[in-house]
Design a protein around this motif. Structure first.
Motif, PDB file in Angstrom:
ATOM      1  N   GLU A   1       0.827  -1.200   0.000  1.00  0.00           N
ATOM      2  CA  GLU A   1       0.000   0.000   0.000  1.00  0.00           C
ATOM      3  C   GLU A   1       0.866   1.257   0.000  1.00  0.00           C
ATOM      4  N   ARG A   2       0.356   2.329  -0.595  1.00  0.00           N
ATOM      5  CA  ARG A   2       0.951   3.650  -0.425  1.00  0.00           C
ATOM      6  C   ARG A   2       0.189   4.329   0.713  1.00  0.00           C
ATOM      7  N   PHE A   3       0.808   5.293   1.354  1.00  0.00           N
ATOM      8  CA  PHE A   3       0.133   5.955   2.468  1.00  0.00           C
ATOM      9  C   PHE A   3       0.578   7.403   2.593  1.00  0.00           C
ATOM     10  N   VAL A   4      -0.256   8.188   3.263  1.00  0.00           N
ATOM     11  CA  VAL A   4       0.032   9.588   3.579  1.00  0.00           C
ATOM     12  C   VAL A   4      -0.426   9.849   5.009  1.00  0.00           C
ATOM     13  N   THR A   5       0.436  10.453   5.806  1.00  0.00           N
ATOM     14  CA  THR A   5       0.019  10.957   7.119  1.00  0.00           C
ATOM     15  C   THR A   5       0.268  12.460   7.123  1.00  0.00           C
ATOM     16  N   ALA A   6      -0.721  13.203   7.569  1.00  0.00           N
ATOM     17  CA  ALA A   6      -0.664  14.659   7.470  1.00  0.00           C
ATOM     18  C   ALA A   6       0.189  15.273   8.573  1.00  0.00           C
ATOM     19  N   ALA A   7       0.734  16.446   8.263  1.00  0.00           N
ATOM     20  CA  ALA A   7       1.334  17.281   9.303  1.00  0.00           C
ATOM     21  C   ALA A   7       0.209  17.917  10.102  1.00  0.00           C
TER      22      ALA A   7
ATOM     23  N   GLY B   1     -14.137  -3.167   6.442  1.00  0.00           N
ATOM     24  CA  GLY B   1     -12.714  -3.464   6.296  1.00  0.00           C
ATOM     25  C   GLY B   1     -11.967  -2.559   5.346  1.00  0.00           C
ATOM     26  N   HIS B   2     -12.626  -1.537   4.795  1.00  0.00           N
ATOM     27  CA  HIS B   2     -11.921  -0.637   3.874  1.00  0.00           C
ATOM     28  C   HIS B   2     -10.847   0.148   4.624  1.00  0.00           C
ATOM     29  N   VAL B   3      -9.659   0.232   4.030  1.00  0.00           N
ATOM     30  CA  VAL B   3      -8.529   0.941   4.635  1.00  0.00           C
ATOM     31  C   VAL B   3      -8.188   2.145   3.763  1.00  0.00           C
ATOM     32  N   PHE B   4      -8.166   3.333   4.365  1.00  0.00           N
ATOM     33  CA  PHE B   4      -7.893   4.555   3.598  1.00  0.00           C
ATOM     34  C   PHE B   4      -6.398   4.812   3.410  1.00  0.00           C
ATOM     35  N   ASN B   5      -5.551   4.297   4.316  1.00  0.00           N
ATOM     36  CA  ASN B   5      -4.107   4.538   4.240  1.00  0.00           C
ATOM     37  C   ASN B   5      -3.771   6.025   4.221  1.00  0.00           C
ATOM     38  N   ARG B   6      -4.506   6.801   4.983  1.00  0.00           N
ATOM     39  CA  ARG B   6      -4.286   8.239   5.038  1.00  0.00           C
ATOM     40  C   ARG B   6      -4.829   8.777   6.355  1.00  0.00           C
ATOM     41  N   THR B   7      -4.120   9.759   6.908  1.00  0.00           N
ATOM     42  CA  THR B   7      -4.661  10.501   8.050  1.00  0.00           C
ATOM     43  C   THR B   7      -4.614  11.993   7.718  1.00  0.00           C
ATOM     44  N   PRO B   8      -5.642  12.742   8.190  1.00  0.00           N
ATOM     45  CA  PRO B   8      -6.820  12.222   8.884  1.00  0.00           C
ATOM     46  C   PRO B   8      -7.835  11.661   7.891  1.00  0.00           C
ATOM     47  N   VAL B   9      -8.719  10.778   8.399  1.00  0.00           N
ATOM     48  CA  VAL B   9      -9.848  10.301   7.611  1.00  0.00           C
ATOM     49  C   VAL B   9     -10.993  11.282   7.834  1.00  0.00           C
ATOM     50  N   LEU B  10     -11.407  11.952   6.765  1.00  0.00           N
ATOM     51  CA  LEU B  10     -12.390  13.026   6.850  1.00  0.00           C
ATOM     52  C   LEU B  10     -13.765  12.551   6.354  1.00  0.00           C
ATOM     53  N   PRO B  11     -14.829  13.223   6.758  1.00  0.00           N
ATOM     54  CA  PRO B  11     -16.176  12.787   6.357  1.00  0.00           C
ATOM     55  C   PRO B  11     -16.358  12.650   4.852  1.00  0.00           C
TER      56      PRO B  11
END
Length: 806
Positions: free
Chosen positions: A197-203, A774-784
């Motif tokens: 998976e690729r991923f992003v975590t926000a500052a 079980g869906h995984v977004f691989n990103r933070t934050p998860v927004l509406p």
């Protein structure tokens, strides 16, 4: 229930009354005769060169007293954030400071200053800077660098690196650093399931409620600094270095701190601006930082773009991991979150083989510093949903799959083959078991996926880790002729009361009542020892050791004085909290106050005139300053230490997710800490809850956003970058602790502040994933909007690796 007199028992810390009544004085509450105010002129551009400053009209204005620019403050090492600059590298970076009789006068003067800017290229995407010929955040030729071992440098990937991957995938060119252990490819071949998976975590901003205001003045050859700091003694040497003077020429007052979360762990560049301005105009200068300025100057967590490949066998054991982390480091040298990501994965999940690669890249955003669980908490947010995904596919219980991979005492942390060190203790399995029982996991997991109209139930588990202590610092205390014990601590006041909690070890060793103990802290004039800063979940472990060794030194001196005065050998004597007495004849005794008087009369080592050779010069100076006032206990922590102290946390969350709005409601939250022996139960419970709250913000609310067209920030207020409120939390949060001693600490304590946030964030993300099947977004934050788009089957508006985006 333990057998300690003080450890593990609740108490009222001495500073609580001041905080509750408003008597506590923070940096901007101080005043001095003739004090004036300063305001900052900050950059309106994400990257520019200041070609000319015309302040002629401003300096003639009534009430204006002076101005300083980058020419008035010596430059620091290459790559590090300056106090003032001629080349601002992010919107809000300070260019100059104006002093005036009032803040309004200073602001009015700033409006009259004319600056000629030369706009320079800017970027908010590390991948753009890594592309050959891509824009860089700096004009000095550097595009990478971080603290500790990676000085500023340049790395450009090849066009082929980018061409060989599909759109949305992470190119993986030359890393700045890498390590591996085991045969990664061979282990992947043994896996039942493999996820790549690729991923992003926000500052995200540190959100310190107290901005980093500061007041300074010069008097009798010394610089007085009233600062907002979460550390005390540890911050003094770097502060003195930035001021160009000796540490003993600085008086640092930092008795209270309204939040730091890593951003105020040591001296920071803008805090010397009032001192240099005060030196120039000859008056005390107060610099009050606004909330908007705090978003520029208060730093932020490092953001990540990355790729992760993990493989599990049929029993749920993680066999192999391959990770590449690209870190958005902001404009200047930042913390090494990208390293901690790999180290944490290797420890928490114990893969048989692993490869880690990483690169920290400069971007035109505010300086990034350590934020609660730097790197480890980003790892928890990305890895924990993937563990759930494996559990779902392998039909395993989500608690059990974690326990099958968890470390135990002596397990190895991350690093290259042959360089991995063990942890001193690891009770994360026990934390999961406690949380499982308290949360009623086995019953509650049956609610997973249950629908009530548009709302669906999700349950999640999160776990996280952080190193939890250091050694080699000093302890200092003085038993006075009135029988009171003055415990000198230089650890700082982050708000966790650990300045007092860890000092209670001294009372424990001397068997004294807490009412007879006085904490000396918060002001370098109170003769404080060389202690670690209050950051990195280290305080409980590190400071209990320093106070223990100093108290043991005091006990040894009490017994030696008794033997000299009453006869016999020191080993013939014991203590009871108020006197030292002969074991064979308890009536033969010497009260603590009288022993202190005898110490003064005897002099030498007893009253602090003769000191251990191995203590830090700061501790030597402090001990000499109190010499002759009582019996002095002073020592360096030379206790044996085998293995890295390690803190762990587990969190269980139930939510209701509204599939029509994408909004969630947290129904229940249980968080459990592995912090060794609990020092202060009430303080620990508050720490656990606070960490959980921050985790909610990291997972679903907070992030930095920049307009890629003009480089302007989109969120510089609490509403725009909203931290969690009571409305985002359950009505009650439940906390617990494993309370099993770490074997390398004399009272069994270790820190735990950092992983509490990561465990909560991961648990919430896993609960959202569970509610979505079980869906995984691989990103933070998860927004509406991400949830609504997924439910509707629409593509997400963000590209998979887009960063610093709305």
């Amino acid at each position: 229930m333990n057998n300690f007199k003080h450890i593990g028992k609740d108490f009222i810390p001495h500073d609580v009354v001041a905080k509750v009544t408003g008597a506590a004085k923070y940096a901007e509450d101080f005043r001095a005769d003739g004090m004036v105010f300063c305001r900052l002129l900050t950059s309106p551009m994400p990257h520019a060169r200041v070609k000319n400053i015309d302040a002629t009209e401003a300096l003639k204005m009534e009430g204006v007293l002076g101005m300083i620019t980058a020419d008035d403050i010596p430059a620091g090492p290459p790559g590090f954030a300056p106090s003032l600059t001629k080349e601002p590298m992010y919107v809000g970076e300070p260019i100059l400071a104006v002093a005036a009789l009032s803040e309004q006068a200073a602001e009015d003067a700033i409006e009259k200053i004319k600056i000629d800017y030369e706009p320079l290229p800017f970027t908010f995407d590390p991948l753009e800077s890594l592309f050959p010929g891509g824009k860089d955040a700096r004009s000095d030729g550097f595009n990478i660098g971080t603290l500790a071992g990676l000085p500023p440098g340049t790395i450009k990937w090849t066009a082929a690196d980018f061409a060989r991957v599909k759109d949305g995938e992470l190119p993986m060119g030359k890393p700045a650093e890498e390590w591996n252990f085991g045969d990664v490819e061979a282990q992947f071949k043994q896996c039942k399931v493999v996820y790549e998976e690729r991923f992003v975590t926000a500052a995200l901003a540190h959100h310190s409620m107290e901005p980093r205001s500061c007041m300074s003045y010069w008097q009798n050859g010394k610089c007085f600094v009233h600062a907002s700091l979460q550390s005390q003694s540890f911050a003094l040497p770097p502060l003195a270095q930035m001021l160009g003077i000796k540490p003993e020429e600085v008086v640092l007052i930092a008795e209270y701190c309204g939040g730091g979360f890593g951003s105020k762990g040591s001296a920071y560049p803008c805090m010397v601006i009032p001192a240099y301005l005060s030196k120039k105009i000859g008056k005390p200068v107060m610099m009050r930082i606004s909330r908007a300025e705090e978003y520029y100057l208060g730093s932020a967590r490092n953001a990540f773009q990355g790729s992760i490949k993990v493989g599990f066998d049929a029993a749920g054991k993680l066999l192999a991991a391959d990770v590449y982390v690209v870190q958005d480091s902001g404009a200047h040298i930042s913390f090494w979150d990208y390293r901690a990501f790999g180290d944490a994965l290797a420890l928490v999940y114990q893969p048989k083989a692993m490869r880690w690669r990483g690169i920290p890249v400069f971007c035109n955003a505010p300086t990034r510093t350590a934020q609660r669980g730097p790197g480890q908490n980003q790892l928890a947010c990305i890895m924990e949903p993937l563990v759930d995904r494996a559990a779902r596919e392998l039909k395993l219980d989500r608690v059990e799959i974690r326990k099958r991979n968890n470390p135990v005492n002596g397990s190895l942390a991350g690093g290259a083959e042959g360089k991995r060190g063990p942890v001193s203790s690891a009770y994360i399995k026990e934390a999961l078991d406690k949380g499982r029982a308290r949360f009623n996991w086995d019953e509650r997991k049956k609610k997973s996926g249950q629908k009530n109209g548009p709302r669906v139930t999700g349950v999640g588990i999160g776990q996280a880790f952080h190193p939890a202590g250091f050694s080699g610092f000093d302890g200092l205390m003085c038993l006075k002729p009135d029988g009171k014990l003055h415990i000198h601590t230089g650890v700082g006041n982050l708000g966790t009361f650990s300045h007092s909690g860890t000092a209670r070890v001294a009372a424990e060793v001397l068997k004294m009542d807490w009412e007879n103990c006085v904490i000396e802290r918060g002001d370098s004039r109170r003769n404080l020892p060389w202690n670690i800063g209050q950051f990195g979940s280290n305080t409980s472990y590190t400071m209990t050791r320093t106070n223990y060794v100093a108290a043991q030194d005091a006990v040894a001196k009490l017994k030696e004085i008794a033997a000299q005065d009453l006869g016999g050998k020191p080993d013939d004597y014991d203590i009871d909290g108020s006197k030292v007495f002969a074991r064979a004849n308890p009536s033969k005794s010497l009260g603590y106050g009288d022993a202190a008087k005898r110490a003064i009369a005897l002099g030498g080592k007893f009253d602090g005139h003769d000191l251990p050779a191995d203590i830090n010069p700061m501790t030597q100076a402090s001990a000499k300053a109190i010499a002759g006032t009582g019996l002095v206990g002073v020592a360096k922590d030379n206790l044996p230490s085998s293995g890295q102290p390690a803190a762990f946390a587990a969190c269980f969350i139930e939510i209701e997710l509204d599939l029509e709005t994408g909004m969630h409601r947290i129904v229940d939250l249980v968080s459990v800490a592995d912090c060794g022996t609990v020092i202060h139960p009430m303080g620990l419970a508050t720490q656990i809850k606070g960490g959980a709250v921050q985790g909610v913000g990291m997972a679903t609310l907070e992030r930095l956003v920049y307009d890629p067209q003009n480089g302007l920030p989109a969120n510089v207020g609490l509403h725009q970058q909203k931290p969690p409120s009571y409305l985002d939390l359950p009505t009650e949060m439940f906390t617990d602790a494993v309370d099993k001693a770490d074997p390398t600490n004399p009272v069994g304590a270790k820190g735990v502040g950092e992983p509490l946030m990561g465990a909560s964030a991961a648990a919430l993300l896993c609960a959202i994933s569970d509610a979505l099947g079980g869906h995984v977004f691989n990103r933070t934050p998860v927004l509406p909007d991400m949830i609504v788009n997924h439910v509707a089957g629409r593509p997400q508006p963000r590209k998979p690796l887009s960063i610093n985006t709305q």
